[in-house]
Design an enzyme around this catalytic site. Structure first.
Site, mmCIF file in Angstrom:
data_model
loop_
_atom_site.group_PDB
_atom_site.id
_atom_site.type_symbol
_atom_site.label_atom_id
_atom_site.label_comp_id
_atom_site.label_asym_id
_atom_site.label_seq_id
_atom_site.Cartn_x
_atom_site.Cartn_y
_atom_site.Cartn_z
ATOM 1 N N TYR A 19 -7.335 28.421 1.560
ATOM 2 C CA TYR A 19 -5.947 28.253 2.030
ATOM 3 C C TYR A 19 -5.357 29.445 2.804
ATOM 4 C CZ TYR A 19 -1.071 26.746 2.126
ATOM 5 O OH TYR A 19 0.111 26.494 2.519
ATOM 6 N N ASP A 63 9.455 35.358 3.694
ATOM 7 C CA ASP A 63 8.884 33.931 4.397
ATOM 8 C C ASP A 63 10.113 33.070 4.515
ATOM 9 O OD1 ASP A 63 7.372 31.767 4.771
ATOM 10 O OD2 ASP A 63 7.526 31.233 2.719
ATOM 11 N N ASP A 107 -1.036 27.156 6.663
ATOM 12 C CA ASP A 107 0.502 26.864 6.746
ATOM 13 C C ASP A 107 0.979 27.103 8.371
ATOM 14 O OD1 ASP A 107 3.128 26.665 6.294
ATOM 15 O OD2 ASP A 107 3.166 28.218 4.745
ATOM 16 N N ASP A 157 4.336 26.300 8.974
ATOM 17 C CA ASP A 157 5.685 26.283 8.756
ATOM 18 C C ASP A 157 6.222 24.972 9.474
ATOM 19 O OD1 ASP A 157 5.799 28.745 7.478
ATOM 20 O OD2 ASP A 157 6.323 29.857 9.068
ATOM 21 N N HIS A 172 -0.592 22.274 8.006
ATOM 22 C CA HIS A 172 0.498 21.548 7.481
ATOM 23 C C HIS A 172 1.754 21.838 8.457
ATOM 24 C CE1 HIS A 172 2.032 24.239 4.774
ATOM 25 N NE2 HIS A 172 0.722 24.487 4.080
ATOM 26 N N GLU A 182 5.843 21.261 8.088
ATOM 27 C CA GLU A 182 7.077 20.745 7.047
ATOM 28 C C GLU A 182 8.273 20.375 7.828
ATOM 29 O OE1 GLU A 182 8.856 25.102 5.847
ATOM 30 O OE2 GLU A 182 6.813 24.792 5.614
ATOM 31 N N CYS A 242 11.089 29.865 1.870
ATOM 32 C CA CYS A 242 10.184 29.640 0.809
ATOM 33 C C CYS A 242 10.311 28.224 0.110
ATOM 34 C CB CYS A 242 10.190 30.826 -0.266
ATOM 35 S SG CYS A 242 8.574 30.289 -1.447
ATOM 36 N N ARG A 268 4.042 18.439 5.334
ATOM 37 C CA ARG A 268 4.761 18.668 4.126
ATOM 38 C C ARG A 268 6.010 18.291 4.039
ATOM 39 N NH1 ARG A 268 5.542 25.031 2.321
ATOM 40 N NH2 ARG A 268 7.979 24.831 1.996
ATOM 41 N N GLU A 319 6.141 19.094 -1.583
ATOM 42 C CA GLU A 319 6.600 20.349 -2.161
ATOM 43 C C GLU A 319 7.390 20.131 -3.289
ATOM 44 O OE1 GLU A 319 5.746 23.216 -3.205
ATOM 45 O OE2 GLU A 319 6.029 24.321 -1.426
ATOM 46 N N ASN A 370 0.613 22.007 -4.930
ATOM 47 C CA ASN A 370 0.996 23.328 -4.871
ATOM 48 C C ASN A 370 1.188 24.004 -6.422
ATOM 49 O OD1 ASN A 370 1.547 26.030 -3.952
ATOM 50 N ND2 ASN A 370 3.572 25.391 -3.064
#
Length: 304
Positions: free
Chosen positions: A48, A62, A89, A91, A116, A118, A126, A161, A191, A213
């Site tokens: 990952y 982040d 990731d 974002d 993914h 989100e 984050c 996500r 998440e 996660n």
């Protein structure tokens, strides 16, 4: 030697088959290409690549400061160094739906197995911090539709996500997950789930693979692989763990230097030179050099 022998297309096909098996796949986070190779050597099923880690690697928080170019470039460096599938990731997809489409194709070209996206407002936060905001339903669905439409390899995993659990609660998270699946998401990353019961409720609600996660110091308990398998999870990530451990060990070593002026007392905690050489395949490079350069050219008669 050099990079992985398995093509990105073959990695994606093999990953899809593994995901369809119903077994829980373990994807520790890789903070650089060498750690990805170590993850493979230890026998995990995948790698990952965390957006939080990519940001931290640049000395940034982040909060959506990294660019598509930075993420795709680092993703390529990591993915090509291992035979394992690598999920990254992405974002919020780096912009509007057309930007999301470009993101998918850039990550395909970088050799990633999946990504993914989100449903947070950009700039994001984050996933385990307070104060998150999520986009409206239609915006979230457009991102997923754009990603699915843009991919050229049907085996490239488009995972949605959703961060809405921490904003509006579990029922809202389940409702959004269902709609993201209807929009074409291959898998769901719910998440900041608070309990095994919440993971179990999500499992009952959707029929696509689910990711758990297990990040430290967050809103979720640190459940074991077996606990997550028992409630039907398909993927588990430890996104920042290897970076946290490495940075903790580095801080300890620097303190040791300040206190004692030597790292003799830390030798047992270090990766030995021989282990590093094995991991980077020094022997393979040496064999290649020997085969290419250790030869003689036969002179023709009359040549000097």
């Amino acid at each position: 030697m050099l990079y992985a022998k398995t093509s990105p297309a073959d990695k994606r096909a093999a990953f899809r088959a593994s995901l369809a098996s119903g077994e829980l796949l373990r994807f520790p986070g890789a903070f650089n290409p060498l750690s990805a190779r170590l993850i493979e050597q230890k026998g995990f099923e995948g790698v990952y690549i965390s957006g939080a880690v990519l940001s931290a690697d640049l000395g940034l928080p982040d909060i959506g400061l990294t660019t598509l170019t930075e993420v795709a470039g680092r993703g390529k460096q990591i993915a090509r160094m291992t035979e394992l599938p690598a999920i990254i990731d992405a974002d919020t997809g780096f912009g509007e739906p057309m930007n999301v489409a470009r993101t998918v194709q850039e990550l395909e070209d970088a050799g990633l197995t999946g990504m993914h996206i989100e449903d947070q407002v950009n700039p994001k936060r984050c996933g385990h911090l307070d104060g998150k905001q999520v986009v409206d339903e239609e915006t979230a669905l457009k991102r997923i539709r754009a990603a699915v439409d843009a991919r050229r390899d049907d085996n490239f995993l488009v995972m949605a996500r959703t961060d809405i659990r921490a904003v509006e609660g579990l029922d809202a998270s389940i409702d959004r997950a269902k709609k993201l699946v209807d929009a074409g998401a291959d898998a769901i990353f719910p998440e900041a789930m608070a309990s095994l019961e919440e993971f179990e409720a999500m499992r009952a609600a959707v029929d696509v693979p689910l990711l758990a996660n297990m990040t430290e110091f967050g809103k979720s308990e640190l459940f074991t692989v077996q606990q997550l398998a028992d409630v039907g999870m398909n993927l588990v990530i430890w996104p920042v763990s290897t970076l946290r451990i490495s940075m903790g060990a580095t801080a300890g070593a620097l303190d040791e230097l300040i206190s004692y002026g030597t790292l003799t007392g830390k030798l047992d905690e270090m990766q030995h030179r021989s282990e590093l050489y094995d991991l980077v395949d020094y022997e393979g490079y040496n064999h290649f050099d020997s085969g290419v350069f250790n030869f003689t050219v036969q002179e023709r008669p009359g040549q000097r």
